[in-house]
Design an enzyme around this catalytic site. Sequence first.
Site, PDB file in Angstrom:
ATOM      1  N   HIS A 487       0.724  -1.367  -0.053  1.00  0.00           N
ATOM      2  CA  HIS A 487      -0.220   0.158   0.201  1.00  0.00           C
ATOM      3  C   HIS A 487       0.845   1.081  -0.115  1.00  0.00           C
ATOM      4  O   HIS A 487       0.698   2.318  -0.804  1.00  0.00           O
ATOM      5  CB  HIS A 487      -0.974   0.061   1.250  1.00  0.00           C
ATOM      6  CG  HIS A 487      -1.904   1.119   1.258  1.00  0.00           C
ATOM      7  ND1 HIS A 487      -3.078   1.111   0.914  1.00  0.00           N
ATOM      8  CD2 HIS A 487      -1.548   2.543   1.784  1.00  0.00           C
ATOM      9  CE1 HIS A 487      -3.543   2.442   1.065  1.00  0.00           C
ATOM     10  NE2 HIS A 487      -2.701   3.032   1.674  1.00  0.00           N
ATOM     11  N   GLU A 488       1.891   1.207   0.940  1.00  0.00           N
ATOM     12  CA  GLU A 488       2.807   2.351   1.019  1.00  0.00           C
ATOM     13  C   GLU A 488       3.684   2.518  -0.200  1.00  0.00           C
ATOM     14  O   GLU A 488       3.920   3.758  -0.661  1.00  0.00           O
ATOM     15  CB  GLU A 488       3.520   2.516   2.177  1.00  0.00           C
ATOM     16  CG  GLU A 488       2.692   2.261   3.549  1.00  0.00           C
ATOM     17  CD  GLU A 488       1.577   3.398   3.921  1.00  0.00           C
ATOM     18  OE1 GLU A 488       1.859   4.448   3.042  1.00  0.00           O
ATOM     19  OE2 GLU A 488       0.628   3.080   4.489  1.00  0.00           O
ATOM     20  N   HIS A 491       1.921   4.460  -3.114  1.00  0.00           N
ATOM     21  CA  HIS A 491       1.817   5.869  -2.882  1.00  0.00           C
ATOM     22  C   HIS A 491       3.060   6.733  -3.601  1.00  0.00           C
ATOM     23  O   HIS A 491       2.968   7.652  -3.558  1.00  0.00           O
ATOM     24  CB  HIS A 491       1.924   6.275  -1.477  1.00  0.00           C
ATOM     25  CG  HIS A 491       0.275   6.411  -0.692  1.00  0.00           C
ATOM     26  ND1 HIS A 491      -0.553   6.638  -1.341  1.00  0.00           N
ATOM     27  CD2 HIS A 491       0.150   5.809   0.635  1.00  0.00           C
ATOM     28  CE1 HIS A 491      -1.705   6.522  -0.622  1.00  0.00           C
ATOM     29  NE2 HIS A 491      -1.188   5.891   0.357  1.00  0.00           N
ATOM     30  N   GLU A 510      -5.465   7.475  -1.886  1.00  0.00           N
ATOM     31  CA  GLU A 510      -5.867   6.232  -1.066  1.00  0.00           C
ATOM     32  C   GLU A 510      -6.699   5.174  -1.920  1.00  0.00           C
ATOM     33  O   GLU A 510      -6.502   4.136  -1.504  1.00  0.00           O
ATOM     34  CB  GLU A 510      -6.708   6.939   0.279  1.00  0.00           C
ATOM     35  CG  GLU A 510      -5.671   7.684   1.167  1.00  0.00           C
ATOM     36  CD  GLU A 510      -4.561   7.097   1.574  1.00  0.00           C
ATOM     37  OE1 GLU A 510      -4.234   5.750   1.339  1.00  0.00           O
ATOM     38  OE2 GLU A 510      -3.658   7.878   2.158  1.00  0.00           O
TER      39      GLU A 510
END
Length: 830
Positions: A487-488, A491, A510
């Site tokens: 997930h990170e 980003h 997000e």
Amino acid sequence: MNMETQLDPMKDDLPLMANTSYMLVKHYVLDLDVDFKSKVIEGSIVLFLETGSQYRQTSIAGKECCQSQFDETCKMRVSEPCHVPLKDVSTCLSKREYSDFAVSGKEEETTFDENSNHSNSEQASGISSSKDCSDTENHVNKDFLLVLDCCDLSVLKVEEVDVAAVSGTEKFTRSAKLTDASKELENLRNLIVHELVTLPADRWKEQLHYFTHCSQAPGCGELLFSTGTWSLEIRKSGIRTPADFPHAIRIWYKTKPEGRSVTWTTDQSGRPCVYTMGSPINNRALFPCQEPPIALSTWQASVRAASGFVVLMSGENSAEPVQLQEGMLSWYYYVSMPMPASTFTIAVGCWQEVKQQSFKQTAAETNTEFFLPSSQTDFRWHEEICGHVEYPCRFQNPAARLQAVIPYRVFAPWCLMETCEEYLLQLIPQCLSAAYATLGTHPFSRLDVLIVPSNFSSLGMASPHIIFLSQSVLPGGSHLCGTRLCHEIAHAWFGLAIGARDWTEEWISEGFATFLEDVFWARAQQLSHDEIKGQQELKALLRWRRLRDEVQNSEEELQVLRPKKESTGELSESGASVVKYGLKAEKIFMQVHYLKGYFLLRSLARTIGDASYLASLRKFVIKFHGQLVLSQDFLSMLLEDIPQQKKAGLTVESIFQNWLDTSGIPKPLLEEGETWKDCQLVQQVSGEVAKWIQTNRRIRKSSKKKMKQDEVVFQQLLPDQLVLLLESLLEEKTLCPRILQCLERTYQLREQDAEVRHRWCELVIKHKYEPGYGDIERFLREDQAMGVYLYGELMVNEDAKQQELARKCFAAAQEHMDASSAKVVAEMLF
């Protein structure tokens, strides 16, 4: 009307005050000392400024100013100012004292009428448009105001920096045809800064060299300033226009221990540390800056701390500390890609670097064919011309384009070293190469991963070159750690390399990261097509349940992903804006923008087909990296690629209407909720749930004290299946203590990841299962990123023991707790 007067700091909306239309910060140079005794970061910041694009030169000369010079998006040369000679500028200004300045920006600015759409020239910038210079009364407060975003800071002094005193800068002015007027030092300095900030990308090292030296140049005169709740306003007496305002200024300041941008706490080994929050007010309590996303800048920072401390930062280089006098180390970082100031991150603590003890090669290093992007044709980067402002771009760098795994390091407090080595270290190269295989070139050249203190308020946070991870992702196998890491990492592309032009559109970062975490994680595990489908349908069901609960239990206005509707992305004439509901404490704990965003992207992927959809994502990355976007930029590009027969009523407007502009569960999603229940992994859980419910009934009926262990055989379940199992059992009215005991033993729930343990704690609370109270206590202490909801559960039952437990845990954690979490919990408890 000044925004400061309109905005009540107790309200929900977050003001972005900086007048970026008039002046833009192009580069920050921070020079700071970190003092753990006083919990203060102190030092100076130098801002290198450029005249803003929207600036209309309604200066003293009034109509005689050549407007066209400014319309060319401010490529105007500072060396050719449009001056009308004045007999004596000082006669236009009354000699007001500095103390009066506190009011300067206020009363004057309320003069335009409400319907004028900020077009009246006497707007918030304080730019004068008076025709008659002898009209001193009107001119008193018409100095140009530079407005910066700033909060919880003590500003000590502001001064102009004499960049002309730096040797070597004369070459920037040699070519300029200096007229008599611009021989003034002031214009010379501004010309030097202009030439410096506009150097071409291939001269970035030279540019950095001059930024460093210019930032150390002597001051040449103090500037007047005043601070408001949300802003710092700076002016120079007699200077009416942004073009004439000093383009290099130095601000001396200190942070405050209670400042909302930094958290002073201790790490898991009990040593002091400080780190930046991903809080709603971003970095404005760390340094005065321009917060609107539109203000993209580069930065460099020298940070000093006592020996023994490690300074990590969002910088391109892996800093090596330099020993200064008596036990002080200095750390230096820089970035050459312009980013919003909110992405700047710092963490100072006694972190240890986690290194691989053995020489095992990880799968990612040996299995090279795994990296190749799924379709090479999507990756002809070099044929593309980047759409961003000039900087040394990795997408144009042949070596960077082939780098599947960028250099990475892991830092953690001493006591978590082994845990990090066990899973995290191996996972990083696998997740990085999975991301590369999906999206191509990594936008950033390296990665540090830091395990932050237990009071960190979420499971992770991504900044350029550095990811913060909560300790909550470490226990219980690689699943939660891997998905969060994915997930990170996502980003880096969505949220950092491509940013939202308006912060209210959080879903752009997000929603994408949530959608891509599944894609990356499936690739990192090298699963088969059927396994991928099964895992992703199970995940969709869990997220659907979470969205359903959130929609039922939160304010409607907070469920809208584009609360500003058509005015999303609009700025006032000065460049200031507002983040809708940006200060609502409960919004921080909501996941609606993650979940709705994810479901929108999932539904688009199903319409187009996964392969075409991922190809579109890569195209989007190539087209928009280094830029800020609004929802329609992505949606329009995507819909262009969809063949007519698949469009099926899909338009940007219909997507806004169904997904982004309304509260509640999007209509297209309501029909889909049932479909995931047929998935094999979900079916398996349903079977196990049925066994538990049956066994529970049998135990309650049977008077026998012992239940024969061999009567029921329970299957092994994946972590996400366990979450679904426990959520399903939570819907049961009563479960007897023996079932709960058996449940805990069967799945060894105390050893599972935080998502599973959270559901276990909910069961313990619901059924007042006292042997599990220790698990709740441990969860509230060690998993603060997820524990807030449990406090509410403990209070709702109106059980004296549980309420006492909640208060006891809060009392122990409160001092170091994240401020928003503490506020929300205190409201539940008292």
